[in-house]
Write a protein that holds these residues in place. Sequence first.
Motif, mmCIF file in Angstrom:
data_model
loop_
_atom_site.group_PDB
_atom_site.id
_atom_site.type_symbol
_atom_site.label_atom_id
_atom_site.label_comp_id
_atom_site.label_asym_id
_atom_site.label_seq_id
_atom_site.Cartn_x
_atom_site.Cartn_y
_atom_site.Cartn_z
ATOM 1 N N ILE A 53 87.394 -139.668 53.888
ATOM 2 C CA ILE A 53 86.687 -141.234 54.216
ATOM 3 C C ILE A 53 85.900 -141.604 53.130
ATOM 4 N N VAL A 54 86.319 -142.886 52.559
ATOM 5 C CA VAL A 54 85.191 -143.239 51.348
ATOM 6 C C VAL A 54 84.585 -144.357 52.075
ATOM 7 N N LEU A 55 83.324 -144.263 51.865
ATOM 8 C CA LEU A 55 82.136 -145.180 52.272
ATOM 9 C C LEU A 55 82.133 -146.485 51.367
ATOM 10 N N THR A 56 82.574 -147.623 52.112
ATOM 11 C CA THR A 56 82.698 -148.907 51.228
ATOM 12 C C THR A 56 81.496 -149.691 51.720
ATOM 13 N N GLY A 57 81.221 -150.851 50.811
ATOM 14 C CA GLY A 57 80.340 -151.941 51.138
ATOM 15 C C GLY A 57 80.033 -152.607 49.824
ATOM 16 N N VAL A 58 79.262 -153.672 49.933
ATOM 17 C CA VAL A 58 78.850 -154.292 48.666
ATOM 18 C C VAL A 58 77.839 -153.734 48.119
ATOM 19 N N ASN A 59 76.626 -153.124 48.765
ATOM 20 C CA ASN A 59 75.580 -152.689 48.298
ATOM 21 C C ASN A 59 75.088 -151.479 49.381
ATOM 22 N N ILE A 60 75.693 -150.513 49.587
ATOM 23 C CA ILE A 60 75.716 -149.446 50.767
ATOM 24 C C ILE A 60 74.339 -148.592 50.635
ATOM 25 N N GLY A 61 73.859 -148.650 49.661
ATOM 26 C CA GLY A 61 72.372 -148.017 49.526
ATOM 27 C C GLY A 61 71.413 -148.660 50.191
ATOM 28 N N ASP A 62 71.784 -149.905 50.401
ATOM 29 C CA ASP A 62 70.650 -150.950 51.131
ATOM 30 C C ASP A 62 70.868 -150.980 52.595
ATOM 31 N N PHE A 63 72.012 -150.252 53.139
ATOM 32 C CA PHE A 63 72.379 -150.178 54.554
ATOM 33 C C PHE A 63 71.055 -149.942 55.369
ATOM 34 N N GLY A 64 71.050 -150.620 56.585
ATOM 35 C CA GLY A 64 69.872 -150.528 57.401
ATOM 36 C C GLY A 64 69.223 -151.805 57.829
ATOM 37 N N LYS A 65 69.395 -152.945 56.905
ATOM 38 C CA LYS A 65 68.825 -154.313 57.209
ATOM 39 C C LYS A 65 69.190 -154.855 58.520
ATOM 40 N N SER A 66 70.173 -154.463 58.961
ATOM 41 C CA SER A 66 70.583 -155.136 60.568
ATOM 42 C C SER A 66 70.021 -154.311 61.564
ATOM 43 N N THR A 67 69.893 -153.103 61.419
ATOM 44 C CA THR A 67 69.637 -151.797 62.421
ATOM 45 C C THR A 67 68.478 -151.019 62.353
ATOM 46 N N GLY A 68 67.564 -151.238 61.229
ATOM 47 C CA GLY A 68 66.406 -150.452 61.146
ATOM 48 C C GLY A 68 66.698 -149.159 60.922
ATOM 49 N N GLU A 69 68.068 -148.758 60.352
ATOM 50 C CA GLU A 69 68.347 -147.312 60.028
ATOM 51 C C GLU A 69 67.995 -147.378 58.326
ATOM 52 N N THR A 70 68.726 -146.086 58.024
ATOM 53 C CA THR A 70 68.787 -145.817 56.585
ATOM 54 C C THR A 70 70.054 -145.227 56.003
ATOM 55 N N PHE A 71 70.505 -145.462 54.698
ATOM 56 C CA PHE A 71 71.500 -144.833 54.465
ATOM 57 C C PHE A 71 71.653 -143.261 54.523
ATOM 58 N N PHE A 72 70.532 -142.759 54.152
ATOM 59 C CA PHE A 72 70.311 -141.292 54.215
ATOM 60 C C PHE A 72 70.806 -140.948 55.872
ATOM 61 N N ASP A 73 69.989 -141.649 56.815
ATOM 62 C CA ASP A 73 70.434 -141.346 57.972
ATOM 63 C C ASP A 73 71.889 -141.233 58.421
ATOM 64 N N LEU A 74 72.564 -142.485 57.827
ATOM 65 C CA LEU A 74 74.075 -142.439 57.776
ATOM 66 C C LEU A 74 74.605 -141.264 57.512
ATOM 67 N N VAL A 75 74.548 -141.012 56.416
ATOM 68 C CA VAL A 75 74.881 -140.006 55.629
ATOM 69 C C VAL A 75 74.921 -138.461 56.450
ATOM 70 N N LYS A 76 73.765 -138.288 56.838
ATOM 71 C CA LYS A 76 73.473 -137.053 57.575
ATOM 72 C C LYS A 76 74.093 -137.117 59.062
ATOM 73 N N ALA A 77 74.396 -138.310 59.638
ATOM 74 C CA ALA A 77 75.352 -138.475 60.872
ATOM 75 C C ALA A 77 76.644 -138.354 60.588
ATOM 76 N N LEU A 78 77.222 -138.870 59.628
ATOM 77 C CA LEU A 78 78.793 -138.838 59.230
ATOM 78 C C LEU A 78 78.943 -137.167 58.966
ATOM 79 N N ASP A 79 77.908 -136.591 58.405
ATOM 80 C CA ASP A 79 78.422 -135.048 57.876
ATOM 81 C C ASP A 79 78.749 -134.208 59.050
ATOM 82 N N ASP A 80 78.135 -134.486 60.242
ATOM 83 C CA ASP A 80 78.373 -133.829 61.542
ATOM 84 C C ASP A 80 79.668 -134.205 62.075
ATOM 85 N N VAL A 81 80.497 -135.071 61.409
ATOM 86 C CA VAL A 81 81.604 -135.643 62.502
ATOM 87 C C VAL A 81 82.715 -134.387 62.061
ATOM 88 N N GLU A 82 83.303 -133.741 63.089
ATOM 89 C CA GLU A 82 84.301 -132.804 62.982
ATOM 90 C C GLU A 82 85.652 -133.390 62.717
#
Length: 450
Positions: A198-227
């Motif tokens: 999977i390639v993570l795409t977006g316009v400015n993906i490091g800025d992830f979280g503006k809508s949900t109060g989460e962070t890109f680092f949180d996303l990376v950690k969560a995706l790393d656990d997907v079997e």
Amino acid sequence: MIDTSIFQDKTAVYYTLGCKLNFSETSTIGKVLREAGVRTVRKGEKADICVVNTCSVTEVADKKCRQAIHRLVKQHPGAFVVVTGCYAQLKPDAVAKIEGVDVVLGAEQKKDLLQYLGDLRKHESGEAHTSALKDIRSFAPSCSRGDRTRFFLKVQDGCDYYCSYCTIPFARGRSRNGSIASLVEQARQAAAEGGKEIVLTGVNIGDFGKSTGETFFDLVKALDDVEGIERYRISSIEPNLLTDEIIEFVSRSKRFMPHFHIPLQSGSDEVLKLMRRRYDTALFASKVKRIKEVMPDAFIGVDVIVGTRGETEEYFEQAYRFIQSLDVTQLHVFSYSERPGTQALKIEHVVSSEEKHRRSRLLLDLSDEKTRAFYARHIGQTMPVLLERSKPGTPMHGFTPNYIRVEVPHDDALDNQVIPVRMGDFNEEGTALSGAFGDNSVICNKELTR
């Protein structure tokens, strides 16, 4: 409720220009139409619907969009023509006037494409449906399979940076994103469909979280656990948003590859200020250094713009020397293009097209040197390669974890399989290393066995 009966047995052709995010969104549009009964046109057929997803990053991109629309109108006479994407958002009225265009959809409307198709009868003139910048608010999910083996997962859209040369914030709107929970679920679905990368795409993906109060680092950690997903790649991340904790995590990750794409844009601090970038060369160099400290074999791709307003000969020479000093793998070089409405137009010093070409050529030659040296260091090593389908009788290609392109003999059974391959010399074109299937025990350093 949309009556989809009119779409049964209709055919569609899709044409995409621009970035990975556009390709992902086109794929999602195609999925929506397939579910409504529309099939993709076969070779030699005339399509009932043409969808063009446009780019507007440069003046050349605008021109290519117009050419693509004219070509499709000519190839598929009578087809209902829909144009969307960044060019459509920025210049909807101009696009609507192109002969053969029926509907122009902006950034907020393209997710609802079906409702704008009506009964597929051609319009006397094109209709533009766009929203003002302040009204571009929604995040349209997209996790689509590419033409080969990988999926593209849209995690973020829009940008709040407003760099002086760029129109993307006006075309895409403010930064916004899906929730981590929804993105993890999309990744699981991709795995269920046989996806391995999977390639993570977006316009400015490091800025992830503006809508949900989460962070890109949180996303990376969560995706790393997907079997089931064996590989993730981060498509592009701003250097000021590529934190040390992200770099450290990728270095020990189960699934995130040692592969980074970091936009530099200029190696001159003076030009970076004119561009309104949010870092300087010292910060950029420190990120490259840190990556190489923990992942010596990491692939690092870098975006560079040449000939921007204000880039004097002296500033370019500074930039060239800085880039030359970096331990990076490949440069993506773009010539600056004047974009209406941007702040860069207020900068006085203008670089000629001839000089832009010269500077671009110098950097492309430097890129070739760096890429070839990076590839050459891996000759003789055995590395896991995710192989991609090819036409019978032609070599198969695939990529190592650190994004070295490898060429092997054709074998349909190897499609979408991760296979240990021993790296040989360059192929005839110099675009890949020739691989051979050898001793599985000769896998090189452990970071690259993931």
